[in-house]
Design an enzyme around this catalytic site. Structure first.
Site, PDB file in Angstrom:
ATOM      1  N   LYS A   1       4.702 -11.169  16.512  1.00 23.41           N
ATOM      2  CA  LYS A   1       3.561 -10.277  16.788  1.00 23.41           C
ATOM      3  C   LYS A   1       2.487 -10.420  15.707  1.00 23.41           C
ATOM      4  O   LYS A   1       1.301 -10.550  16.025  1.00 23.41           O
ATOM      5  CB  LYS A   1       4.078  -8.831  16.866  1.00 23.41           C
ATOM      6  CG  LYS A   1       3.034  -7.786  17.143  1.00 23.41           C
ATOM      7  CD  LYS A   1       3.666  -6.513  17.655  1.00 23.41           C
ATOM      8  CE  LYS A   1       4.232  -5.625  16.583  1.00 23.41           C
ATOM      9  NZ  LYS A   1       3.212  -4.914  15.792  1.00 23.41           N
ATOM     10  N   SER A   2       2.890 -10.414  14.449  1.00 16.70           N
ATOM     11  CA  SER A   2       1.904 -10.526  13.354  1.00 16.70           C
ATOM     12  C   SER A   2       1.135 -11.836  13.461  1.00 16.70           C
ATOM     13  O   SER A   2      -0.089 -11.876  13.284  1.00 16.70           O
ATOM     14  CB  SER A   2       2.623 -10.539  12.000  1.00 16.70           C
ATOM     15  OG  SER A   2       3.062  -9.275  11.675  1.00 16.70           O
TER      16      SER A   2
ATOM     17  N   GLY B   1      -1.823  -0.626  14.783  1.00 12.36           N
ATOM     18  CA  GLY B   1      -2.473  -0.528  13.474  1.00 12.36           C
ATOM     19  C   GLY B   1      -3.066  -1.867  13.060  1.00 12.36           C
ATOM     20  O   GLY B   1      -4.121  -1.926  12.416  1.00 12.36           O
TER      21      GLY B   1
ATOM     22  N   SER C   1      -1.648  -3.670   1.539  1.00 12.76           N
ATOM     23  CA  SER C   1      -0.808  -3.913   2.714  1.00 12.76           C
ATOM     24  C   SER C   1      -1.292  -5.217   3.326  1.00 12.76           C
ATOM     25  O   SER C   1      -2.410  -5.672   3.054  1.00 12.76           O
ATOM     26  CB  SER C   1      -0.933  -2.771   3.718  1.00 12.76           C
ATOM     27  OG  SER C   1      -2.060  -2.964   4.550  1.00 12.76           O
TER      28      SER C   1
ATOM     29  N   ASP D   1       9.615  -3.593   8.345  1.00 13.07           N
ATOM     30  CA  ASP D   1       9.821  -3.213   9.747  1.00 13.07           C
ATOM     31  C   ASP D   1      11.303  -3.141  10.125  1.00 13.07           C
ATOM     32  O   ASP D   1      11.646  -2.648  11.196  1.00 13.07           O
ATOM     33  CB  ASP D   1       9.084  -4.202  10.669  1.00 13.07           C
ATOM     34  CG  ASP D   1       7.569  -4.086  10.495  1.00 13.07           C
ATOM     35  OD1 ASP D   1       7.097  -3.009  10.089  1.00 13.07           O
ATOM     36  OD2 ASP D   1       6.856  -5.080  10.750  1.00 13.07           O
TER      37      ASP D   1
ATOM     38  N   LYS E   1       3.751   4.800   9.538  1.00 10.05           N
ATOM     39  CA  LYS E   1       3.926   3.823  10.622  1.00 10.05           C
ATOM     40  C   LYS E   1       3.704   4.535  11.968  1.00 10.05           C
ATOM     41  O   LYS E   1       3.130   5.617  12.006  1.00 10.05           O
ATOM     42  CB  LYS E   1       5.304   3.170  10.529  1.00 10.05           C
ATOM     43  CG  LYS E   1       5.472   2.287   9.300  1.00 10.05           C
ATOM     44  CD  LYS E   1       4.580   1.053   9.389  1.00 10.05           C
ATOM     45  CE  LYS E   1       4.630   0.202   8.140  1.00 10.05           C
ATOM     46  NZ  LYS E   1       3.606  -0.832   8.109  1.00 10.05           N
TER      47      LYS E   1
ATOM     48  N   ARG F   1       8.641   7.282   9.995  1.00 15.40           N
ATOM     49  CA  ARG F   1       9.961   6.703  10.321  1.00 15.40           C
ATOM     50  C   ARG F   1      11.092   7.318   9.505  1.00 15.40           C
ATOM     51  O   ARG F   1      12.235   7.372   9.967  1.00 15.40           O
ATOM     52  CB  ARG F   1       9.935   5.176  10.145  1.00 15.40           C
ATOM     53  CG  ARG F   1       9.185   4.504  11.275  1.00 15.40           C
ATOM     54  CD  ARG F   1       9.230   2.987  11.232  1.00 15.40           C
ATOM     55  NE  ARG F   1       8.495   2.464  12.375  1.00 15.40           N
ATOM     56  CZ  ARG F   1       7.952   1.255  12.439  1.00 15.40           C
ATOM     57  NH1 ARG F   1       8.067   0.422  11.430  1.00 15.40           N
ATOM     58  NH2 ARG F   1       7.297   0.872  13.529  1.00 15.40           N
TER      59      ARG F   1
HETATM   60  C1  S3P Z   1       1.883  -6.207   9.632  1.00 19.55           C
HETATM   61  C2  S3P Z   1       2.104  -5.774   8.350  1.00 19.55           C
HETATM   62  C3  S3P Z   1       3.043  -4.704   8.003  1.00 19.55           C
HETATM   63  C4  S3P Z   1       3.993  -4.398   9.154  1.00 19.55           C
HETATM   64  C5  S3P Z   1       3.310  -4.344  10.483  1.00 19.55           C
HETATM   65  C6  S3P Z   1       2.589  -5.637  10.780  1.00 19.55           C
HETATM   66  C7  S3P Z   1       0.911  -7.297   9.836  1.00 19.55           C
HETATM   67  O1  S3P Z   1       2.314  -3.550   7.697  1.00 19.55           O
HETATM   68  O2  S3P Z   1       4.666  -3.176   8.917  1.00 19.55           O
HETATM   69  O3  S3P Z   1       4.242  -4.093  11.513  1.00 19.55           O
HETATM   70  O4  S3P Z   1       0.907  -7.899  10.921  1.00 19.55           O
HETATM   71  O5  S3P Z   1       0.145  -7.578   8.920  1.00 19.55           O
HETATM   72  P1  S3P Z   1       1.441  -3.383   6.368  1.00 19.55           P
HETATM   73  O6  S3P Z   1       0.043  -3.770   6.700  1.00 19.55           O
HETATM   74  O7  S3P Z   1       1.559  -1.924   6.071  1.00 19.55           O
HETATM   75  O8  S3P Z   1       1.988  -4.265   5.280  1.00 19.55           O
END
Ligand code: S3P
Length: 430
Positions: free
Chosen positions: A24-25, A96, A169, A317, A344, A348
């Site tokens: 997904k990322s 997010g 992040s 995650d 999140k 969580r």
């Molecule tokens: C993500 C980063 C993580 C992860 C999220 C996806 C990303 O969050 O928890 O599910 O795709 O860059 P953070 O941005 O808080 O590190």
């Protein structure tokens, strides 16, 4: 929707091979880079998750052509020219990543942008990302100074600069990189950058340049990116549920193929190994992202462990499923430095606490730490996903383990990251 209940005294083992869906990322990043590039990008293995579809739908609203074929997606990029289509309202749904990425991607957009999200996203703080991007001279308006809706007009004279980030992040880092790429001159990002590095790894594929140092990232502005062929590796965070289930269910033995084994994403596997689990992984290809296979099987003797703050970003995650595994280990699991879990898709830590209480699992938490007791028989009961896909999948796995009936309410949110979840369970269960 209510998850299927298993009432068998001995849960059926998981046996066989699966290839998890596209990460997904990495899928989000491929779409954003494709949109910034000149020409056509062909993506294979794009995640079909609701979150990634939120990114697709909003890119389309900005004039990016995204065409789905049976086994590939074509994206026709804007070539660094994000056209002024007037005021825009973009809905990131539950995602997010979509939300924060658009804050950076639209850093130069000349008209008013309003970013909104669903009920859960509207309760997640966007303040650190807004604060970091405001260093580029953009004024963000946030609900209660923190939450969506977030509105802003981009700065057409974006200039590269030194950006200090205090609350780091991976999403925030990527938003800054998208803004830096559209600026005049060099941007240097300072802070604790050890979060997942998919953006840094992918940019060179599109012909871009980035320098990642131990505590800073340097991005030249006005880079010309060009469309590429890209194949998305499998999602290790989706695979995590089957690894967890196989370790806990007697007789299980599974192989997970074509999965991304990026060192910043495999903290979960490393912790499981430390707990004594029968899990091995090997990298078969290492071009822009390491790709390989995970093999795991039932592991009757699991030791508890402690997860330290510096490990969190590599398994953020996976903390819900790790907590469930902790309930079956001698000594349980304790975790420090997990404040990010409070922001999140749901809080969580609170969701774990409430669900474990129902299952009679002792659980103690402070703001950013928690501890779950080990060697506990999970009592039956009705748990809730709280609308969070990772909580839903964790307690679905709990429902497979217990000889008592465990229900999980509201499992439809699983499609946010893993629409194939139930189908993959049917493929693996004997
Ligand atoms: C993500 C980063 C993580 C992860 C999220 C996806 C990303 O969050 O928890 O599910 O795709 O860059 P953070 O941005 O808080 O590190």
């Amino acid at each position: 929707m209510v998850a299927t209940l298993l009432t068998e005294k001995i849960p059926p083992p998981l046996i066989g091979k699966i290839s998890p869906p596209g990460d997904k990322s990495i899928s989000h990043r491929a779409l954003f880079f494709a949109a910034l590039s000149e020409g056509k990008t062909e993506i294979r293995g794009l995640s079909s998750s609701e979150d990634v579809m939120s990114t697709v739908n909003n890119l389309r609203k900005l004039g990016v052509k995204v065409i789905f074929y049976e086994n590939r997606v074509e994206v026709f990029g804007l070539g660094g020219q994000i056209y002024d289509l007037g005021p825009k309202c973009l809905d990131a749904g539950n995602s997010g990543t979509t939300f924060r990425f658009f804050m950076g991607f639209l850093a130069r957009y000349p008209s008013l942008v309003t970013l909104i999200g669903d009920k859960s996203l509207s309760q997640r703080s966007m303040a650190p990302t807004a604060q970091a991007l405001s260093q580029f001279g953009i004024k963000f308006t946030l609900n209660n100074r923190k939450y969506p809706p977030v509105s802003f007009t981009g700065n057409q004279c974006l200039e590269g600069r030194k950006v200090e980030v205090t609350h780091f992040s991976a999403q925030l880092k990527s938003a800054l990189i998208f803004a830096a790429l559209q600026s005049q001159g060099k941007t240097e990002i300072f802070g604790k950058i050890e979060t997942r590095d998919h953006t840094e790894r992918m940019l060179p594929l599109f012909g871009g340049k980035i320098e990642a140092r131990p505590s800073s990232i340097i991005v030249e502005g006005n880079q010309k990116l060009s469309g590429k062929f890209i194949e998305i590796p499998g999602d290790v965070s989706s695979a995590a549920y089957w690894v967890g289930a196989a370790i806990l269910i007697p007789g299980s033995k599974i192989v997970i193929q074509s999965v991304c084994l990026n060192p910043k994403r495999i903290g979960y596997l490393e912790v499981l190994k430390r707990m004594g689990a029968n899990v091995e992984w090997s990298i078969e290809q290492d071009e822009w992202e390491p790709l390989g296979t995970i093999r795991c099987e039932y592991s009757p003797l699991l030791n508890g462990t402690h997860i330290d703050a510096n490990e969190i970003s590599s398994l953020i995650d996976e903390l819900p499923i790790l907590s469930l595994i902790g309930t079956q280990a001698v000594g349980g699991l304790s975790v420090d430095g997990a404040h990010a879990l409070r922001n999140k898709e749901t809080d969580r830590i609170k969701a774990l606490e409430e669900n474990f209480k129902i299952l009679s699992v002792p659980f103690f938490s402070t703001e950013g730490s928690f501890k779950v007791a080990g060697k506990v028989n999970l009592r039956g009961g009705v748990t809730d996903s709280f609308g969070d896909h990772r909580i839903a999948m964790t307690f679905y796995i709990a429902s497979l383990l217990s000889s008592n009936e465990i229900k999980v309410l509201n499992t439809s949110c699983i499609a946010v990251s893993y629409p194939e979840f139930f189908q993959h369970y049917r493929e693996l269960v004997v």
